[in-house]
Write a protein that holds these residues in place. Structure first.
Motif, PDB file in Angstrom:
ATOM      1  N   ARG A 285      42.540  40.509  45.649  1.00 33.40           N
ATOM      2  CA  ARG A 285      41.209  40.365  44.995  1.00 33.40           C
ATOM      3  C   ARG A 285      41.376  41.853  43.753  1.00 33.40           C
ATOM      4  O   ARG A 285      40.500  41.671  43.216  1.00 33.40           O
ATOM      5  CB  ARG A 285      40.816  40.634  46.152  1.00 33.40           C
ATOM      6  N   PHE A 286      41.809  42.413  43.659  1.00 33.30           N
ATOM      7  CA  PHE A 286      41.817  43.916  43.821  1.00 33.30           C
ATOM      8  C   PHE A 286      42.198  44.393  42.673  1.00 33.30           C
ATOM      9  O   PHE A 286      43.644  44.192  42.989  1.00 33.30           O
ATOM     10  CB  PHE A 286      41.792  45.272  44.827  1.00 33.30           C
ATOM     11  N   LEU A 311      36.632  34.428  42.994  1.00 37.69           N
ATOM     12  CA  LEU A 311      35.866  34.639  44.475  1.00 37.69           C
ATOM     13  C   LEU A 311      34.356  34.230  44.582  1.00 37.69           C
ATOM     14  O   LEU A 311      33.684  33.452  43.388  1.00 37.69           O
ATOM     15  CB  LEU A 311      35.082  35.900  44.403  1.00 37.69           C
ATOM     16  N   ARG A 312      33.983  33.089  45.499  1.00 41.11           N
ATOM     17  CA  ARG A 312      32.089  32.819  45.668  1.00 41.11           C
ATOM     18  C   ARG A 312      31.634  33.818  44.902  1.00 41.11           C
ATOM     19  O   ARG A 312      30.053  33.585  45.158  1.00 41.11           O
ATOM     20  CB  ARG A 312      32.365  32.558  47.602  1.00 41.11           C
ATOM     21  N   ILE A 313      31.633  35.470  46.197  1.00 36.60           N
ATOM     22  CA  ILE A 313      30.608  35.979  45.522  1.00 36.60           C
ATOM     23  C   ILE A 313      30.161  36.322  44.290  1.00 36.60           C
ATOM     24  O   ILE A 313      30.990  36.955  43.482  1.00 36.60           O
ATOM     25  CB  ILE A 313      30.602  36.904  46.858  1.00 36.60           C
ATOM     26  N   LYS A 321      24.486  43.144  48.156  1.00 34.47           N
ATOM     27  CA  LYS A 321      25.473  43.420  50.586  1.00 34.47           C
ATOM     28  C   LYS A 321      25.809  45.468  50.173  1.00 34.47           C
ATOM     29  O   LYS A 321      25.059  45.078  51.139  1.00 34.47           O
ATOM     30  CB  LYS A 321      26.565  42.575  50.388  1.00 34.47           C
ATOM     31  N   MET A 322      26.311  45.388  49.307  1.00 35.07           N
ATOM     32  CA  MET A 322      26.895  46.680  49.860  1.00 35.07           C
ATOM     33  C   MET A 322      25.869  47.746  50.315  1.00 35.07           C
ATOM     34  O   MET A 322      25.783  48.865  50.878  1.00 35.07           O
ATOM     35  CB  MET A 322      27.933  47.426  48.298  1.00 35.07           C
ATOM     36  N   LYS A 323      25.151  47.137  49.086  1.00 37.80           N
ATOM     37  CA  LYS A 323      23.674  48.172  49.409  1.00 37.80           C
ATOM     38  C   LYS A 323      23.159  48.752  50.885  1.00 37.80           C
ATOM     39  O   LYS A 323      22.590  49.291  50.994  1.00 37.80           O
ATOM     40  CB  LYS A 323      22.807  48.050  47.986  1.00 37.80           C
ATOM     41  N   GLU A 324      23.044  46.973  50.643  1.00 41.88           N
ATOM     42  CA  GLU A 324      22.092  46.903  52.243  1.00 41.88           C
ATOM     43  C   GLU A 324      23.062  47.390  52.712  1.00 41.88           C
ATOM     44  O   GLU A 324      22.373  47.997  54.601  1.00 41.88           O
ATOM     45  CB  GLU A 324      22.626  45.185  53.064  1.00 41.88           C
ATOM     46  N   ASN A 325      23.991  47.361  53.031  1.00 43.12           N
ATOM     47  CA  ASN A 325      24.905  48.731  53.763  1.00 43.12           C
ATOM     48  C   ASN A 325      25.518  49.586  53.953  1.00 43.12           C
ATOM     49  O   ASN A 325      26.302  50.300  53.937  1.00 43.12           O
ATOM     50  CB  ASN A 325      26.434  47.960  54.186  1.00 43.12           C
ATOM     51  N   ASN A 326      24.235  50.333  52.677  1.00 42.88           N
ATOM     52  CA  ASN A 326      24.523  51.932  52.533  1.00 42.88           C
ATOM     53  C   ASN A 326      25.359  52.914  51.481  1.00 42.88           C
ATOM     54  O   ASN A 326      25.660  53.605  51.761  1.00 42.88           O
ATOM     55  CB  ASN A 326      24.332  52.782  53.916  1.00 42.88           C
ATOM     56  N   ILE A 327      26.139  51.462  50.703  1.00 37.73           N
ATOM     57  CA  ILE A 327      27.111  51.597  50.176  1.00 37.73           C
ATOM     58  C   ILE A 327      26.798  51.910  49.015  1.00 37.73           C
ATOM     59  O   ILE A 327      25.815  50.881  47.945  1.00 37.73           O
ATOM     60  CB  ILE A 327      27.937  51.137  50.182  1.00 37.73           C
ATOM     61  N   ILE A 380      33.683  52.209  53.772  1.00 38.55           N
ATOM     62  CA  ILE A 380      33.707  51.856  53.192  1.00 38.55           C
ATOM     63  C   ILE A 380      34.936  50.197  52.210  1.00 38.55           C
ATOM     64  O   ILE A 380      34.397  49.837  51.760  1.00 38.55           O
ATOM     65  CB  ILE A 380      33.312  52.615  51.487  1.00 38.55           C
ATOM     66  N   VAL A 381      35.615  50.504  52.810  1.00 41.09           N
ATOM     67  CA  VAL A 381      37.190  49.579  52.627  1.00 41.09           C
ATOM     68  C   VAL A 381      36.580  48.771  53.673  1.00 41.09           C
ATOM     69  O   VAL A 381      36.791  47.669  53.003  1.00 41.09           O
ATOM     70  CB  VAL A 381      38.358  50.818  52.492  1.00 41.09           C
ATOM     71  N   LYS A 382      35.801  48.831  54.478  1.00 36.51           N
ATOM     72  CA  LYS A 382      35.962  47.428  55.597  1.00 36.51           C
ATOM     73  C   LYS A 382      35.018  46.930  54.434  1.00 36.51           C
ATOM     74  O   LYS A 382      35.021  45.589  54.969  1.00 36.51           O
ATOM     75  CB  LYS A 382      35.345  48.031  56.926  1.00 36.51           C
ATOM     76  N   LYS A 383      34.375  47.322  54.223  1.00 38.59           N
ATOM     77  CA  LYS A 383      32.731  46.483  53.892  1.00 38.59           C
ATOM     78  C   LYS A 383      32.966  46.029  52.883  1.00 38.59           C
ATOM     79  O   LYS A 383      33.225  44.812  52.144  1.00 38.59           O
ATOM     80  CB  LYS A 383      31.626  47.372  53.779  1.00 38.59           C
ATOM     81  N   ILE A 384      34.057  46.257  51.574  1.00 29.93           N
ATOM     82  CA  ILE A 384      34.562  45.852  50.315  1.00 29.93           C
ATOM     83  C   ILE A 384      35.379  44.558  50.812  1.00 29.93           C
ATOM     84  O   ILE A 384      34.700  43.405  50.038  1.00 29.93           O
ATOM     85  CB  ILE A 384      35.526  46.946  49.694  1.00 29.93           C
ATOM     86  N   LYS A 385      35.562  44.752  51.943  1.00 27.00           N
ATOM     87  CA  LYS A 385      37.137  43.686  52.490  1.00 27.00           C
ATOM     88  C   LYS A 385      35.908  42.564  52.935  1.00 27.00           C
ATOM     89  O   LYS A 385      36.576  41.436  53.073  1.00 27.00           O
ATOM     90  CB  LYS A 385      37.836  44.208  53.127  1.00 27.00           C
ATOM     91  N   GLU A 386      35.160  43.248  53.407  1.00 25.52           N
ATOM     92  CA  GLU A 386      34.252  42.097  54.637  1.00 25.52           C
ATOM     93  C   GLU A 386      33.317  41.029  53.207  1.00 25.52           C
ATOM     94  O   GLU A 386      33.701  39.902  53.495  1.00 25.52           O
ATOM     95  CB  GLU A 386      33.673  43.223  55.745  1.00 25.52           C
TER      96      GLU A 386
END
Ligand SMILES: *Cc1c(COP(=O)(O)O)cnc(C)c1O
Length: 389
Positions: A285-286, A311-313, A321-327, A380-386
């Motif tokens: 994906r990256f 991707l679907r997103i 989504k990332m911002k909601e998770n403080n990123i 941060i990596v975890k959230k990107i992959k999620e």
């Protein structure tokens, strides 16, 4: 848990604060000894003969445009993937901006496309006055090739080095002044070292340096050598139309203090980048940033491409989504030629620079700065992959 990660952030420690307070308690707030000290420190660090500290990086670019005497009708080329100031300085001088698309590995100006453009202009009987190349994200351009082209086609070569303090070409941290005629730096808080606002112009050319120093302070000279007459110790003359683009002493004290830490800042940035590389590079994906041969990357930015097409997103939803998770991601950059001002005044259009445009569609800048801890990077990596699904 309420920590918020932005894409970049300054590192200010007690010794930085002490350095500033010392100046505040002294006799000079501006135009005292610390400006010269910071200039000398930069000169030594980056192996530049002459340095002028200025109010900010944009002021530095403006001074460069004036010192190089760009004027109406002059063609000056830069990259579409940069901060606006790299191109706006061309407009300040009344010159004509043009762009060359980016290279797919370094994301800096594609030197083969530049040569093609130089040839095209030559066929039309036109000459390119200057090239402003940008070491995007901290990856140096192909400066050897740029120097060759500058000599072959006799144009002025500018390095907008704002992203790349501490980068190296073949282990040379002073490559910027080695290859370019003149170099611009910024010390904005998101950059490698900070003075709040601030910048510097570096060159090995004494004539250019003289012009920069005069233009930085209203075009005024007090130097006996240049005065047309001398009425007394109070006397000065204005020889050029300059500006007040000076920086203060307390900012320069901060600059000198920060510069001592550049090496450790870069080391930490490289560690963080390696962690991102390790965890994102083997994933379809990256696309992680690559290094050209012989380069040390300074990682002002960690520029990740995500294949949103597959991707679907959407990029926008991912961002939110990332911002909601403080990123707090950022995107570097919306291509300059597609800015409404450039489209309507200079006729640039969608499709002019396809690499830059597709890069923009996929690019996100991940948080990277020395104070980011390993756990933060892991999160941060975890959230990107999620979310990248
Ligand atoms: C930051 C930056 C500038 C402008 O610097 P300021 O100090 O913010 O005026 C110019 N060019 C590039 C590539 C930059 O990143």
């Amino acid at each position: 848990m309420n920590k918020f990660y932005s894409y970049g952030k300054q590192t200010i420690e007690q010794d930085d604060i002490d350095a500033v307070v010392e100046v505040l308690n002294g006799d000079w707030l501006t135009q005292g000894p610390y400006v010269k000290k910071f200039e000398d420190d930069l000169s030594e660090k980056f192996n530049a003969k002459y340095v002028s500290a200025v109010a900010n990086g944009t002021a530095g670019l403006h001074l460069i445009a004036l010192a190089l005497e760009w004027k109406q009708g002059d063609i000056v080329i830069t990259t579409p993937i940069t901060f606006l100031a790299s191109a706006n300085c061309i407009l300040y001088a009344g010159a004509t901006p043009d762009f060359v698309d980016i290279d797919s590995v370094s994301y800096t100006m594609d030197v083969n496309k530049l040569e093609q453009k130089l040839k095209d202009y030559q066929i039309k009987g036109k000459k390119v006055k200057a090239v402003v190349a940008v070491d995007f994200a901290g990856h140096p351009c192909d400066w050897k090739k740029l120097r060759l082209l500058a000599d072959k086609y006799s144009f002025q070569l500018v390095n907008d080095n704002c992203h790349a303090l501490g980068a190296e070409i073949e282990s040379n941290i002073g490559y910027a002044c080695k290859f370019a005629d003149i170099v611009n730096m910024s010390f904005h808080p998101v950059k490698h070292i900070t003075t709040g606002e601030g910048g510097a112009v570096l060159t090995n050319d004494v004539e250019l340096d003289k012009k920069i120093k005069i233009l930085r302070t209203h075009g005024i000279t007090k130097d006996e050598k240049y005065l047309t007459k001398n009425d007394g110790p109070w006397y000065y003359e204005m020889h050029e139309l300059g500006f007040n683009y000076r920086i203060t002493d307390f900012q320069c004290a901060l600059g000198s203090s920060q510069l001592k830490k550049l090496k450790s800042f870069i080391k930490r940035r490289i560690e963080i980048a390696s962690y991102y590389d390790e965890h994102l590079s083997n994933d379809e994906r990256f696309i992680v940033p690559e290094l050209s041969a012989g380069i040390k990357h300074a990682y002002h930015l960690y520029s990740l491409q995500i294949k949103f097409d597959e991707l679907r997103i959407s990029k926008k939803d991912f961002f939110e989504k990332m911002k909601e998770n403080n990123i707090g991601l950022q995107v570097h950059y919306f291509p300059v030629h597609l800015q409404p001002y450039y489209k309507s005044n200079y006729g640039f259009a969608e499709g002019d620079y396809p690499m830059a445009e597709s890069f923009y569609k996929n690019e996100v800048s991940l948080p990277i700065y020395p104070l980011l801890a390993n756990d933060d990077v892991d999160y941060i990596v975890k959230k990107i992959k999620e979310f990248a699904i």
